[in-house]
Design an enzyme around this catalytic site. Sequence first.
Site, PDB file in Angstrom:
ATOM      1  N   LEU B  91      -4.101   4.001  -7.079  1.00  6.56           N
ATOM      2  CA  LEU B  91      -2.800   3.329  -7.101  1.00  6.56           C
ATOM      3  C   LEU B  91      -1.741   4.192  -7.790  1.00  6.56           C
ATOM      4  CD1 LEU B  91      -3.686  -0.398  -7.821  1.00  6.56           C
ATOM      5  CD2 LEU B  91      -3.008   0.646  -5.674  1.00  6.56           C
ATOM      6  N   CYS B  92      -1.750   5.478  -7.463  1.00  3.83           N
ATOM      7  CA  CYS B  92      -0.693   6.317  -7.997  1.00  3.83           C
ATOM      8  C   CYS B  92      -0.119   7.173  -6.874  1.00  3.83           C
ATOM      9  CB  CYS B  92      -1.173   7.168  -9.161  1.00  3.83           C
ATOM     10  SG  CYS B  92      -2.788   7.882  -8.931  1.00  3.83           S
ATOM     11  N   GLY B  93       0.050   6.552  -5.734  1.00  2.59           N
ATOM     12  CA  GLY B  93       0.680   7.236  -4.615  1.00  2.59           C
ATOM     13  C   GLY B  93      -0.193   8.360  -4.083  1.00  2.59           C
TER      14      GLY B  93
END
Lengths: 136, 293
Positions: B91-93
């Site tokens: 969930l950090c691109g």
Amino acid sequence: MASFQLSIVTPAETVLDEEVESIIVPGAKGYLGVLANHAPLITPLQPGKMTIRKPGDSHETIMAIAGGFLEVANNVATVLADATEYPKQIDRQRAEEALRRARERIKASEPDIDIGRAMTSAERAKNRMHILDQYT
Amino acid sequence: MPSLRDIKRRIRSVKSTQQITKAMEMVAAAKLRKAQTRAEKARPYADKMKQILANLSSSVDAGDGNVMHPYFQKRDVKKTTLVLITSDRGLCGSFNANLIRRAARFLEHYSTETAELMTVGKRGAVWYRKRPYPIISSHVDFGGNMDFDRSRDIARELTDRFENGETDEIYVLYQRFVSTARQEITLERYLPIEPEAVTEDESARQIDYIFEPDPVAIFDDLMPRYAMTMLQTAMAESFAAEHAARMMAMGAATRSAGDMIDSLTLEYNKARQSAITKELLDIVGGAEALAKS
């Protein structure tokens, strides 16, 4: 008295960066003093006591240093310290704990234990306790 | 046409997702601030160390093709180690995807015989676990925080490997923190060290030092610390970059959730309106029918 720039940095932060008159540090071959206009010098530091004299301050500043480096060039002294503490920052319990653990590790002397490292941490702990006793 | 209830349910679900992404964005922002301060506070130490090494660079050559310290030793490259620093969490691109893509491009030049990997962070470890390149070790669960003791152990593992001749060169691949909106994939040679490459400053004066006790002892003391500092710097940068990437990704997610809620609300209102119109028509039609009879 002539002064020079001293900066003390550790991996965690810059401890000190100011003009001083003299410092005494625990060099590889014993304590050594540095005054202004010292010749370029580089030496490892042992765990020990660092004494700093600042202009206009009659008291010396004392610090525990856990080892590192001193570099002097162009009237700037840089101390790359592994860790430093003012006497009042020293945590006796932690130092005692560290010393106990280090001694156990040295005594156990199992092959996968790095004796040199255990000795160093024992030195550091002893140094901290010593400085705490002397200066508080 | 979906029923009013369905739309309402979807709005609720998007809203709860938005709350989560919003919270994650704020947590990442707080962690970023901490990681950034930490990275910045550590910078003077790394800079000074580089500077000292640069000042010493003329002393590295011990003559006769020998060097003052094994870390400077260049050998024929039979084995290359890549240290891949990723994040533990997703969930950090595209933070990890970009790193892994870059790693793949790097590894293209090597076979599974000539290259090996060390992974820091779970994402890289999971990706390469089922792929043919050997993983010498994998370090996970940093929680996005710098841990000095563990980074020291990792640095030691690498330097031991290099000194024992198990590997001939080591590269570190990580995301460098440039700004909150920008991270930069960085590939650096870790070992052997090229003293000339340590500083960009060409004019670094060659100072004639007094070595106390002697140059060999100094390098013996200095180099392990240098190696440790370089790795710590890379890891600290990576952690800051990770939080920045997550903050941006979650910010974007929060915004698109907002857009989605807007369009769903519009759809909901339209559906509601047409339902009312239909009901009105029914009533009017019924009333007319009654009046006629």
